[in-house]
Design a protein around this motif. Structure first.
Motif, PDB file in Angstrom:
ATOM      1  N   ARG A  92       9.264   9.580   4.632  1.00 43.72           N
ATOM      2  CA  ARG A  92       9.553  10.548   2.507  1.00 43.72           C
ATOM      3  C   ARG A  92       9.651   8.601   2.093  1.00 43.72           C
ATOM      4  O   ARG A  92       8.860   8.833   1.497  1.00 43.72           O
ATOM      5  N   GLU A  93      10.456   8.068   2.400  1.00 42.18           N
ATOM      6  CA  GLU A  93      10.634   6.839   1.581  1.00 42.18           C
ATOM      7  C   GLU A  93       9.777   5.547   1.696  1.00 42.18           C
ATOM      8  O   GLU A  93       9.772   4.610   0.527  1.00 42.18           O
ATOM      9  N   LEU A  94       9.323   5.743   3.171  1.00 40.99           N
ATOM     10  CA  LEU A  94       7.815   5.309   2.979  1.00 40.99           C
ATOM     11  C   LEU A  94       6.593   4.913   2.670  1.00 40.99           C
ATOM     12  O   LEU A  94       5.451   4.875   2.147  1.00 40.99           O
ATOM     13  N   ASN A  95       7.144   6.825   1.745  1.00 42.15           N
ATOM     14  CA  ASN A  95       5.136   7.295   1.322  1.00 42.15           C
ATOM     15  C   ASN A  95       5.211   6.366   0.464  1.00 42.15           C
ATOM     16  O   ASN A  95       5.085   7.693  -0.934  1.00 42.15           O
ATOM     17  N   VAL A  96       5.306   5.066  -0.309  1.00 39.23           N
ATOM     18  CA  VAL A  96       4.871   4.327  -1.053  1.00 39.23           C
ATOM     19  C   VAL A  96       3.986   3.197  -0.635  1.00 39.23           C
ATOM     20  O   VAL A  96       4.561   2.670  -0.181  1.00 39.23           O
ATOM     21  N   PRO A  97       3.656   2.606  -2.393  1.00 31.07           N
ATOM     22  CA  PRO A  97       2.517   1.375  -2.335  1.00 31.07           C
ATOM     23  C   PRO A  97       3.411   0.704  -2.143  1.00 31.07           C
ATOM     24  O   PRO A  97       4.240   0.580  -2.759  1.00 31.07           O
ATOM     25  N   GLY A  98       2.609  -0.528  -0.471  1.00 30.43           N
ATOM     26  CA  GLY A  98       4.205  -1.781  -1.240  1.00 30.43           C
ATOM     27  C   GLY A  98       5.070  -0.839   0.396  1.00 30.43           C
ATOM     28  O   GLY A  98       5.553  -2.300   0.570  1.00 30.43           O
ATOM     29  N   ALA A  99       4.950  -0.147   1.099  1.00 32.53           N
ATOM     30  CA  ALA A  99       5.769  -0.166   2.095  1.00 32.53           C
ATOM     31  C   ALA A  99       5.905  -0.550   3.002  1.00 32.53           C
ATOM     32  O   ALA A  99       4.517  -0.720   4.182  1.00 32.53           O
ATOM     33  N   TYR A 100       6.527  -1.088   4.109  1.00 31.34           N
ATOM     34  CA  TYR A 100       6.426  -1.178   4.994  1.00 31.34           C
ATOM     35  C   TYR A 100       8.012  -1.837   5.941  1.00 31.34           C
ATOM     36  O   TYR A 100       9.125  -0.901   5.389  1.00 31.34           O
ATOM     37  N   VAL A 101       7.567  -1.719   7.041  1.00 29.82           N
ATOM     38  CA  VAL A 101       9.096  -2.237   8.199  1.00 29.82           C
ATOM     39  C   VAL A 101       8.701  -3.431   9.292  1.00 29.82           C
ATOM     40  O   VAL A 101       7.920  -3.833   8.900  1.00 29.82           O
ATOM     41  N   PHE A 102       9.804  -3.040   9.409  1.00 29.66           N
ATOM     42  CA  PHE A 102      10.327  -4.516  10.646  1.00 29.66           C
ATOM     43  C   PHE A 102      10.055  -4.122  11.503  1.00 29.66           C
ATOM     44  O   PHE A 102      11.095  -3.169  12.342  1.00 29.66           O
ATOM     45  N   LEU A 103       8.358  -4.664  12.663  1.00 32.14           N
ATOM     46  CA  LEU A 103       9.059  -4.068  14.347  1.00 32.14           C
ATOM     47  C   LEU A 103       9.563  -5.077  14.778  1.00 32.14           C
ATOM     48  O   LEU A 103       8.745  -6.412  14.480  1.00 32.14           O
ATOM     49  N   ARG A 104       9.879  -4.763  16.465  1.00 28.07           N
ATOM     50  CA  ARG A 104      10.012  -5.425  17.307  1.00 28.07           C
ATOM     51  C   ARG A 104      10.297  -4.649  19.160  1.00 28.07           C
ATOM     52  O   ARG A 104      10.435  -3.694  18.908  1.00 28.07           O
ATOM     53  N   SER A 105      10.368  -5.356  19.724  1.00 28.53           N
ATOM     54  CA  SER A 105      10.672  -4.348  21.220  1.00 28.53           C
ATOM     55  C   SER A 105      11.703  -4.667  21.061  1.00 28.53           C
ATOM     56  O   SER A 105      12.704  -5.808  20.795  1.00 28.53           O
ATOM     57  N   SER A 106      12.257  -3.727  21.908  1.00 32.45           N
ATOM     58  CA  SER A 106      13.965  -3.896  21.966  1.00 32.45           C
ATOM     59  C   SER A 106      14.504  -4.594  23.101  1.00 32.45           C
ATOM     60  O   SER A 106      15.515  -4.955  22.916  1.00 32.45           O
ATOM     61  N   GLU A 107      13.524  -4.815  23.699  1.00 38.50           N
ATOM     62  CA  GLU A 107      14.131  -5.848  24.848  1.00 38.50           C
ATOM     63  C   GLU A 107      14.185  -7.485  24.014  1.00 38.50           C
ATOM     64  O   GLU A 107      14.363  -8.958  24.541  1.00 38.50           O
TER      65      GLU A 107
END
Lengths: 328, 426
Positions: A92-107
């Motif tokens: 819900r909080e990411l459902n806006v223009p400009g939203a992004y996340v940081f992604l990485r492998s858990s390894e």
């Protein structure tokens, strides 16, 4: 053009942050070590009061969470799309223009975190969709992930000039998007369409191919295919510029969004500054984000007046970002 | 035509707008909230003690409009309460719309919900001011009447936190010091203990929350004095108060209530549970500030250095008035300084010598006296008002205090300033 700096996180559950604790708050003069208030920007919340009420400490900050990958789609050799299951709150909080996340492998260690625009959200299912282009070490490390992925968020400063997008109603808008920049343009189009605006999108496949046309069509956008950057100098072709000028003048375009690289933004900013009637200029934030929290310094840019801006948290008029780099 | 831009639509800004307009300027008032008059919306006290003389001087100088409005809307006239005589109390619920209508009818442009956040300045001259919605507003002369109250961070650091007053900073955004933005350092008021700022001096109770008997008596008499239970008397609270004319022993030992439409409670704040111990106030609740049980707004943290013609030092085309121009308290003082600043704005734009009110007038005397005091460290711990404290004593000693309207008019006529504010200069 005097700069007005807004912090994207001001007033959110993550404010006050590390910057308040160290006297580096982007908005609050009291939390920059000054003795009195001087609130040029304002988001309805006194950060100094929040900080005092929180016993002079930052609020709990964003953490990485291990999430399931629900679907993976290969668009091209360089680009693939992931649909990831997160918490509904996060979606819900990411459902806006400009939203992004940081992604990485858990390894991998934390410093592999790489920022990705959120292209689509399903609030009901609690899923987010992102498009990943394989570019360097961090994205290569995500290339073979199929099951699980570390997600840190929500972050919101993926677009500069958000207030113009949020405030526009019943107008005509021009979006230009190239390559993986299409991902950030999609939520912009969605928001603008919901607010009763008519949206035209110029798409350029760039190096990653076109992967958003169906979605733009679903939103009812008018889609045009044109090259946006070409040649060794990565310039906007004259024919495209003329087309944009015609659209802007004939349709009385009120806002232009540029989704893509800095080269594209610079070209668009220069073109818009040459117009007599300037529409609002907004663009994807193409700085190099590393921590997303205003600490590491990788996203710092220097404005024409010599001041340095933490672009991962700071909202400002995008013309200010590029005015120092354009030969006017 | 001279374009005069006034930043801040309180009593001082409105008074400046009227005299600037009368002198022939094209006038725009920029106000951050949706109401003119600022703290005047929760004030009400006029004509008490030396303010009577001052009000009549303002009228005789040719700016009767705002004084006449407050007279016309008086719920009570000629009221005495501890330390104060012949006060008149305007109805705070009716005054703002009437002022707005009068200003609009004069052709003054009112831009409400317009917060000024910065200036564009070139060689000590302000070219334009920037609004929070990123508009530049150009002017030949600017008058800053942004006051000195708040914002939230200051109310927290130098008071008991935001008490949710009529200025409504969270909604409309905080006050920004325009003179400071133009490169002129603010002067700060202090309390007797040396701490910065001072707390607003009154709260307002909702009339409907008080006992019908008490309301009936208050509406009949205009004022009431209720003794504070001995265990709750707090003399220390008088030290932090803005309004030294009300920082009297009687105001600590008693609750003084005035009928301004609201029930004006002449204390900075008073804990609700203690308030409800008093007969007739068992169900009391605050209407302004909403958290009047905890604190009140903090003031005097932003004054500009100025001369006695109200021009700000160091900026060629900026004047100031109201609390921005000194440690003044009250509407009459705001109207007095505002009227002079408004008139002088037109003189400044035309390159004419600026008007300075002589010390034979209470207005001229207060404006010069407060300015002298502002330069002294001890002087910054006092407040200056026609209504009481040190300055009212001076008024009495120098013979400036009078209730004789004819002698006031004569005094002004003798120095050639009768109706000076009505002269069209452009």
């Amino acid at each position: 053009m005097l700069k007005i700096l807004d912090c994207i996180d001001a007033g959110s559950e993550y404010c006050p942050c590390h910057l308040a604790e160290t006297g580096e708050c982007i908005m609050c003069s009291q939390l920059q070590g000054k003795t009195f208030c001087d609130c040029r920007s304002w988001k309805g919340v006194c950060i100094y009061q929040e900080f005092t009420n929180n016993r002079y400490q930052k609020r709990e900050q964003r953490q990485s969470k291990l999430c399931h990958i629900l679907h993976r789609e290969e668009v091209s050799e360089e680009l693939f799309i992931l649909r990831i299951k997160t918490h509904k709150d996060m979606a819900r909080e990411l459902n806006v223009p400009g939203a992004y996340v940081f992604l990485r492998s858990s390894e991998n260690a934390d410093y592999y975190d790489t920022p990705m625009s959120v292209m689509k959200v399903d609030e009901h299912e609690g899923t987010i969709t992102t498009a990943l282009q394989i570019r360097g070490i961090k994205t290569k490390a995500l290339k073979n992930l199929n099951e699980q992925i570390e997600v840190r968020g929500p972050y919101w400063n993926g677009i500069m000039g958000l207030k113009y997008i949020k405030g526009l109603r019943g107008s005509k808008v021009l979006l230009v998007a190239r390559g993986v920049g299409q991902a950030s343009a999609l939520p912009v189009a969605k928001k603008l369409v919901i607010s009763g605006n008519k949206v035209t999108v110029i798409l350029d496949k760039g190096s990653s191919g076109i992967f958003t046309e169906t979605y733009f069509n679903e939103l009812g956008c008018n889609i045009v295919h044109k090259p946006l950057l070409e040649g060794k100098g990565f310039k906007i072709p004259q024919e495209t510029l003329e087309y944009m000028k015609m659209r802007i003048q004939e349709d009385e375009i009120k806002l232009v969004f540029s989704g893509g690289s800095e080269r594209l933004h610079e070209g668009i900013a220069e073109f818009l500054l040459s117009l007599q009637e300037k529409p609002y200029f907004t663009c994807s934030n193409d700085a190099k984000f590393c921590c997303g929290e205003g600490i590491c310094g990788s996203c710092h840019i220097r404005l024409k007046d010599g001041s340095r801006i933490k672009t991962c948290k700071t909202q400002l008029n995008p013309f200010l970002l590029y005015e120092g780099r354009i030969n006017l | 035509m001279s374009k005069v831009v006034i930043i801040g639509g309180g009593w001082a800004g409105c008074a400046a707008a009227i005299t600037a307009k009368k002198a022939g300027a094209d006038v725009t008032v920029l106000e951050k909230t949706d109401l003119l008059l600022g703290l005047g919306n929760v004030g009400g006290i006029m004509r008490n003690n030396g303010r009577y003389t001052a009000a009549e001087e303002i009228r005789a100088l040719g700016a009767p409009e705002l004084i006449d409005i407050t007279d016309r809307l008086a719920r009570h006239t000629n009221i005495d309460f501890p330390g104060h005589k012949h006060a008149s109390l305007y109805d705070v619920n009716l005054v703002e719309p009437m002022v707005r209508r009068v200003l609009s009818a004069m052709g003054i442009e009112l831009l409400l919900e317009t917060r000024v956040i910065d200036v564009k300045i070139k060689s000590n001259t302000i070219e334009s001011v920037l609004t929070a919605s990123e508009e530049w507003i150009h002017g030949d002369v600017f008058i800053e009447t942004t006051g000195s109250t708040g914002p939230m961070g200051n109310c927290l650091k130098y008071g008991n936190g935001c008490s949710m007053c009529i200025l409504r900073c969270p909604t409309y955004g905080p006050r920004v010091s325009i003179s400071q933005r133009a490169g002129v350092e603010d002067i700060l008021g202090q309390r007797t203990d040396g701490e910065y700022g001072a707390m607003s001096g009154s709260c307002k109770l909702s009339k409907g929350s008080l006992s019908p008997e008490l309301v009936m008596q208050l509406e009949k008499e205009g004022m009431m004095v209720l003794p504070v239970p001995t265990e709750d008397v707090n003399m220390d609270k008088l030290n932090i108060k803005v309004c030294q004319q009300y920082a009297l022993k009687e105001f600590a030992e008693n609750l003084v209530l005035l009928d301004t439409g609201y029930v004006k409670l002449m204390t900075s704040y008073y804990p609700l549970d203690k308030l409800r111990k008093i007969k007739g106030l068992e169900n009391a609740r605050y209407d302004d500030p909403y958290s009047g049980g905890r604190g009140n707004s903090v003031r005097y943290l932003s004054m500009a250095p100025r001369n006695n013609s109200m021009k700000v030092d160091g900026v060629s085309n900026l004047l100031c008035a109201g609390e921005k121009s000194g440690l003044f308290v009250g509407h009459t003082e705001a109207i007095a300084t505002g009227s002079l600043a408004g008139h002088n704005s037109v003189r400044l734009s035309l390159g004419m010598p600026l008007l300075k009110l002589p010390r034979v007038l209470a207005l001229g005397h207060l404006i010069s006296y407060a300015n002298e005091m502002l330069k002294e460290p001890e002087g910054r711990k006092n407040r200056y008002t026609f209504a009481g404290g040190k300055y009212f004593e001076q008024m009495k000693e120098t013979g400036l205090y009078t209730l004789d309207i004819e002698s006031i008019e004569r005094r002004i006529r003798e120095i050639g300033l009768k109706d000076i504010y009505t002269y069209k200069l452009v």
